[in-house]
Design an enzyme around this catalytic site. Sequence first.
Site, short mmCIF file in Angstrom:
data_model
loop_
_atom_site.label_atom_id
_atom_site.label_comp_id
_atom_site.label_asym_id
_atom_site.label_seq_id
_atom_site.Cartn_x
_atom_site.Cartn_y
_atom_site.Cartn_z
N TYR A 107 -13.97 8.61 -11.98
CA TYR A 107 -13.82 7.25 -11.37
C TYR A 107 -14.28 6.14 -12.41
O TYR A 107 -13.55 5.12 -12.52
CB TYR A 107 -14.53 7.04 -10.02
CG TYR A 107 -14.35 5.93 -9.13
CD1 TYR A 107 -13.23 5.70 -8.73
CD2 TYR A 107 -15.56 5.13 -8.94
CE1 TYR A 107 -13.03 4.34 -7.93
CE2 TYR A 107 -15.36 3.95 -8.14
CZ TYR A 107 -14.38 3.50 -7.91
OH TYR A 107 -14.26 2.47 -7.00
N ARG A 155 -29.76 2.58 -7.95
CA ARG A 155 -28.71 1.44 -8.55
C ARG A 155 -29.06 0.11 -7.71
O ARG A 155 -29.09 0.02 -6.57
CB ARG A 155 -27.62 1.79 -8.46
CG ARG A 155 -26.20 0.72 -8.83
CD ARG A 155 -24.98 1.55 -8.43
NE ARG A 155 -24.61 2.43 -9.29
CZ ARG A 155 -23.40 3.15 -9.26
NH1 ARG A 155 -22.54 3.24 -8.13
NH2 ARG A 155 -23.43 4.02 -10.39
N ALA A 177 -21.79 5.79 2.11
CA ALA A 177 -22.98 5.89 2.89
C ALA A 177 -23.23 5.10 4.27
O ALA A 177 -23.47 5.61 5.33
CB ALA A 177 -24.38 5.84 1.93
N ASP A 181 0.92 -1.15 0.13
CA ASP A 181 0.01 0.01 0.04
C ASP A 181 0.71 1.29 -0.16
O ASP A 181 1.89 1.19 0.47
CB ASP A 181 -0.91 0.13 1.19
CG ASP A 181 -2.22 0.96 1.04
OD1 ASP A 181 -3.45 0.33 0.94
OD2 ASP A 181 -2.05 2.01 0.80
N GLY A 207 -12.72 6.90 -2.67
CA GLY A 207 -13.39 7.39 -1.60
C GLY A 207 -15.07 7.41 -1.90
O GLY A 207 -15.49 7.02 -3.10
N CYS A 218 -19.71 1.89 -10.90
CA CYS A 218 -19.92 3.15 -11.20
C CYS A 218 -19.30 2.94 -13.08
O CYS A 218 -19.37 4.35 -13.60
CB CYS A 218 -18.59 4.02 -10.81
SG CYS A 218 -19.46 4.48 -9.11
N THR A 230 -32.26 5.29 -4.33
CA THR A 230 -32.20 3.54 -3.91
C THR A 230 -30.61 3.18 -4.21
O THR A 230 -30.03 3.65 -5.12
CB THR A 230 -33.14 3.13 -4.48
OG1 THR A 230 -33.02 3.13 -5.81
CG2 THR A 230 -34.63 3.41 -3.94
P1 NAD Z 1 -9.43 1.98 0.03
O1 NAD Z 1 -9.68 3.43 -0.05
O2 NAD Z 1 -10.12 1.61 1.76
O3 NAD Z 1 -8.27 1.14 -0.22
C1 NAD Z 1 -7.61 1.33 -1.41
C2 NAD Z 1 -6.17 1.35 -0.86
O4 NAD Z 1 -5.42 1.64 -2.05
C3 NAD Z 1 -5.82 2.35 0.34
O5 NAD Z 1 -5.39 2.22 1.33
C4 NAD Z 1 -4.83 3.29 -0.58
O6 NAD Z 1 -3.78 3.82 0.14
C5 NAD Z 1 -4.43 2.36 -1.62
N1 NAD Z 1 -3.68 3.15 -2.79
C6 NAD Z 1 -3.93 4.06 -3.25
N2 NAD Z 1 -3.09 4.45 -4.23
C7 NAD Z 1 -2.01 3.65 -4.32
C8 NAD Z 1 -0.91 3.49 -4.86
N3 NAD Z 1 -0.65 4.59 -5.68
N4 NAD Z 1 -0.05 2.46 -4.66
C9 NAD Z 1 -0.52 1.53 -3.51
N5 NAD Z 1 -1.59 1.47 -2.81
C10 NAD Z 1 -2.53 2.73 -3.18
O7 NAD Z 1 -10.90 1.25 -0.81
P2 NAD Z 1 -11.50 -0.25 -0.74
O8 NAD Z 1 -13.03 0.23 -0.40
O9 NAD Z 1 -10.87 -0.92 0.13
O10 NAD Z 1 -11.69 -0.60 -2.34
C11 NAD Z 1 -10.73 -1.29 -2.61
C12 NAD Z 1 -10.96 -1.33 -4.25
O11 NAD Z 1 -12.26 -1.65 -4.68
C13 NAD Z 1 -10.63 -0.09 -5.01
O12 NAD Z 1 -10.14 -0.48 -6.63
C14 NAD Z 1 -12.08 0.45 -5.32
O13 NAD Z 1 -12.03 1.09 -6.28
C15 NAD Z 1 -12.93 -1.03 -5.69
N6 NAD Z 1 -14.20 -0.86 -5.16
C16 NAD Z 1 -14.79 -0.44 -3.97
C17 NAD Z 1 -15.96 -0.33 -3.38
C18 NAD Z 1 -16.38 0.04 -2.23
O14 NAD Z 1 -17.56 0.22 -2.18
N7 NAD Z 1 -15.71 -0.08 -1.00
C19 NAD Z 1 -17.03 -0.27 -4.59
C20 NAD Z 1 -16.44 -0.72 -5.75
C21 NAD Z 1 -15.11 -0.77 -6.00
#
Ligand code: NAD
Length: 327
Positions: free
Chosen positions: A153, A290, A197, A38, A83, A124, A225
Site C-alpha cells: 500500500y 505514528r 481501528a 466508483d 482498507g 503509510c 499509538t
Molecule cells: P474507501 O475504501 O471507503 O473508498 C475508496 C473507494 O474507491 C471505494 O468505494 C472503492 O469501491 C473505490 N474504488 C476501488 N477501486 C476502484 C476502481 N478501480 N475504480 C473506481 N473506484 C474504485 O476508502 P476511503 O477511506 O474513502 O479512502 C479514500 C482515499 O483516501 C483512498 O485513496 C485511500 O487510500 C486514501 N486514504 C484514506 C485513509 C483513511 O484513513 N480512510 C488514510 C490515508 C489515505
Amino acid sequence: MELDKDATFLVTGAGGFIGGHLVAKLIGEGHSSVRGVDVKPLEEWYQLPAGVEAIQGDMRLLGDAHKAVEGAHYVVNLAADMGGMEFIENNKALCMLTVLINTHLLEAARDAGVERYFYSSSACVYAAEHQTDTNVTALKESDAYPAMPEDGYGWEKLFSERMCRHFREDFGLETRIARYHNIYGPIGSWHGGREKAPAAICRKVAEAKLSGKKEIEIWGDGHQTRSFTYIDDCLTGTMRLLTGDYYDPLNVGSSELVSVNQLVDIVEDIAGVSLTRRYDLDAPLGVRGRNSDNTLIEQVFDWQPTTRLRDGLEVTYRWVSDQVTAQ
Ligand code: NAD
C-alpha cells in the site's frame, strides 16, 4: 484559487467513505455539477446525495478513466482498493494494482486539460524506522525519504505521489497531494475486514453493550499509538490543498496522539460501559507509533485539523452503534 461553482467536479471513489462525504459537501455548498464515479454498483455507495451525477466505472481502465474525466475541471482522486491494517497486510498486490487508477486518471486529466488534480496519499508512505516507538516523534513531510514505505500500500502511494509530481513538471497538470493520517467518522466501513481501528472499536463496544457480554478484543497490546483525523478536518484540508498553490505533499492529520487503550477508554466512556480487555498479540499491528507533524501545513495554510478526538468519536460511535443495532 476561487472555485467556480458551475465548473464540473469529478470525485473518484465517490461510493466510498471520504468520497461520499466530499460529494455531499460539494453539493451542500452549491456546486452545480458534481460527478462521482466508483467501481461499486450505485446501491452499494455509502452516500448518494440528490444532484450528484453518479456513474459506475473502473478507473483501472484507461477508457473508463477518460469517460469519467470528460468535461471535468477539477478532479479529486479518492479511488483505491484499500482498507484497514488487516486488509493492507494481506492484500499487497491488490493495493499495488491501485497504481493503475492514479496513472490512468492522470493521463485522462492531462488529455482533458483538467485545471486541478488532487491525489489522496497516506501516512503509510513514511518509513517504519521512524515509527518504532510508542512515544513517537511526529512525522514531517521530508521523512518520506530515503524511501522505505509500508510494503504494498505505502509503495503504491509513494510511487503515485511521484507520478503526480512528474505530470505537473512535464505536462503542466496542476497536481496537489495530501498524506491523510487515519481518517475516521460516520458513514464508512465499520465491519467486514476493511474497517479501520476507530470504527472497529466503536463496533466492538456497541456489540458488547448490546449483547451484555462485558469483554472486548483488542489487536496488539493496546500501547501502540496513533493520531486519528475526523472526516470534517479531512475535507477542509482536501479543499485547502486543492485550491491552494502548494504542490508538494502535505500531511493532513490530527496531532492528538493516543494509545489504542486510550481510544478504547474514550469509546467506552461515550457508550457508558466498562469492558474487560483481551489482547490479541497475533493480530495485524502496523507500526508501533505514528503522529502527524503539522508544522508545514500550518505554515502554508495557517490551518491544521482541530476536531478533538472525543468529539469526532461521539458522532462516529452513535452512527456505528445504530448500524450494529439495525443489523
Ligand atoms: P474507501 O475504501 O471507503 O473508498 C475508496 C473507494 O474507491 C471505494 O468505494 C472503492 O469501491 C473505490 N474504488 C476501488 N477501486 C476502484 C476502481 N478501480 N475504480 C473506481 N473506484 C474504485 O476508502 P476511503 O477511506 O474513502 O479512502 C479514500 C482515499 O483516501 C483512498 O485513496 C485511500 O487510500 C486514501 N486514504 C484514506 C485513509 C483513511 O484513513 N480512510 C488514510 C490515508 C489515505
